[in-house]
Design an enzyme around this catalytic site. Sequence first.
Site, PDB file in Angstrom:
ATOM      1  N   TYR A  92       0.654  -1.399   0.031  1.00 40.67           N
ATOM      2  CA  TYR A  92      -0.195   0.081   0.676  1.00 40.67           C
ATOM      3  C   TYR A  92       0.880   1.355   0.409  1.00 40.67           C
ATOM      4  CZ  TYR A  92      -3.763   3.096   1.714  1.00 40.67           C
ATOM      5  OH  TYR A  92      -4.038   4.282   2.301  1.00 40.67           O
ATOM      6  N   ASP A 137       9.057   2.868   0.196  1.00 39.64           N
ATOM      7  CA  ASP A 137       8.050   4.095   0.756  1.00 39.64           C
ATOM      8  C   ASP A 137       8.768   3.169   1.971  1.00 39.64           C
ATOM      9  OD1 ASP A 137       5.789   4.519   1.608  1.00 39.64           O
ATOM     10  OD2 ASP A 137       4.226   4.012   0.394  1.00 39.64           O
ATOM     11  N   LYS A 197       4.274   9.307   8.381  1.00 44.95           N
ATOM     12  CA  LYS A 197       3.804   7.859  10.772  1.00 44.95           C
ATOM     13  C   LYS A 197       4.926   8.910  11.274  1.00 44.95           C
ATOM     14  CE  LYS A 197       0.794   4.843   8.265  1.00 44.95           C
ATOM     15  NZ  LYS A 197       1.530   4.025   7.356  1.00 44.95           N
TER      16      LYS A 197
HETATM   17  C1  LIG Z   1       0.506   4.767   5.850  1.00 43.03           C
HETATM   18  C2  LIG Z   1       0.811   4.135   4.664  1.00 43.03           C
HETATM   19  C3  LIG Z   1       1.140   4.801   3.601  1.00 43.03           C
HETATM   20  C4  LIG Z   1       0.134   6.252   3.909  1.00 43.03           C
HETATM   21  O1  LIG Z   1       0.404   7.183   4.530  1.00 43.03           O
HETATM   22  P1  LIG Z   1      -0.821   8.233   4.702  1.00 43.03           P
HETATM   23  O2  LIG Z   1      -0.754   9.170   6.280  1.00 43.03           O
HETATM   24  O3  LIG Z   1      -1.715   7.396   5.753  1.00 43.03           O
HETATM   25  O4  LIG Z   1      -1.757   8.875   3.738  1.00 43.03           O
HETATM   26  C5  LIG Z   1       1.852   5.061   2.503  1.00 43.03           C
HETATM   27  N1  LIG Z   1       3.129   4.117   2.291  1.00 43.03           N
HETATM   28  C6  LIG Z   1       2.937   3.095   3.506  1.00 43.03           C
HETATM   29  C7  LIG Z   1       4.003   1.840   3.501  1.00 43.03           C
HETATM   30  C8  LIG Z   1       2.357   2.871   4.016  1.00 43.03           C
HETATM   31  O5  LIG Z   1       2.213   2.535   5.143  1.00 43.03           O
END
Ligand SMILES: *Cc1c(COP(=O)(O)O)cnc(C)c1O
Length: 429
Positions: free
Chosen positions: A142, A237, A265
């Site tokens: 994701y 990511d 995060k």
């Molecule tokens: C949480 C997450 C996202 C999205 O981040 P948001 O701040 O919720 O938009 C993208 N990539 C990874 C790997 C994530 O865990």
Amino acid sequence: MISNTDLFERAQQFIPGGVNSPVRAFLSVGGCPRFIKKAYGPYIWDAEGKQYIDYVGSWGPAILGHSNPEVINSVIEAVKNGLSFGAPTEGETELAKLIISRIPSIEQIRLVSSGTEATMTAIRLARGFTNKTKIIKFEGCYHGHSDSLLVKAGSGLLTLGQPTSSGVPTSFIKDTIVLEFNNIESVEKAFEQHGKNIACIIVEPIAGNMNLVKPKEGFLKFLRNICTQNNSLLIFDEVMTGFRVGLRSAQGLFGISPDITTLAKIIGGGLPVGAIGARKNIMEHLAPQGGVYQAGTLSGNPIAVAAGIATLKQLGKPDFYENLAKNTNLLTSELQRVGRKAGFQFSSDFVGGMFGIYFNNMVPTSFIEASSCNSELFKCFFHEMLDQGVYLAPSSFEAGFLSSTHDENVIQKTIDIAEKVFRKLEKQT
Ligand SMILES: *Cc1c(COP(=O)(O)O)cnc(C)c1O
């Protein structure tokens, strides 16, 4: 006192599904979401005053536990000077420097307000830098909710059983190639077919949005090499893994340098911050220096930046990650022990402060294996644990998170509860 059920009913009238992010709605586990009133250390309290040991940690940011005193104080001090200026502030450079000093592949940083913005910008930057069009992503990973990345994605989409979003025209995703995580051959084939036109590979270096799935030995190194050979960029990511699995994040753990890193995060310490980082010669393609446009009214917001700085500073304490990993290991190995003792096909895994639990006898290495875990059993386990005061992620497709405040006592309490719950489930099944 108003109950969770009443709050949820009221919320559903005014907010679609009653929530502002889908997984919060408890759809895949059923039942009523807990409305949270406050949180401190490893605990959260719901609207009815019930206390839970929290293993969601706001989906990752709360690595120091909730309401960390230094973070809260920094935020209060920052608030006194105003909330937002739409002009540069010293703190933004400080946060950038803190991140850069710990992640060697990053020379410059652009701050945004979410992980979604970070990955969306990273893709545009990779395309702008390479002058190529196609991108590779992996099933079950994701990368936020921008159009071109919402294909066979993990997290909430998996939870809802609808891994590709409606509302995304096929023309928007015709350049997104979706491959199997940990499958080297499929990547080789894609490069044979489209190599000249592949701008980038985007990957969660440790997948955490289809439950926890680690990269197989050599997988990330292979991605690094094939990108270099084809003048494509490798994007890690690290929105979830950044500062979660170690001070140098997943790339430090595996010794692999991506071209672009996305973060969010933890770097916001609980407030909205995301970031794109890379070498200078890539970052200079971003506006105002370069032609790849990106902007944000609240980007680098002073309050959010203050929370980020106060968080990152504390992560540099000696043995911070050693202790976090030790406690996460204790939790997962003990859960596995009591689960199996009760006769369940149950496994667990962890890296640093993130973990996976699986109702299956083996730890999954792919999306297909992750989806073959027993979700009915997970549902029962989740609700029994919740009743007993342990708040796990309300989906079997999400990783769990510990904080530095989850000490041995808190973990032992969790294990004791789990042991009771497993025994109860054993009788029922
Ligand atoms: C949480 C997450 C996202 C999205 O981040 P948001 O701040 O919720 O938009 C993208 N990539 C990874 C790997 C994530 O865990």
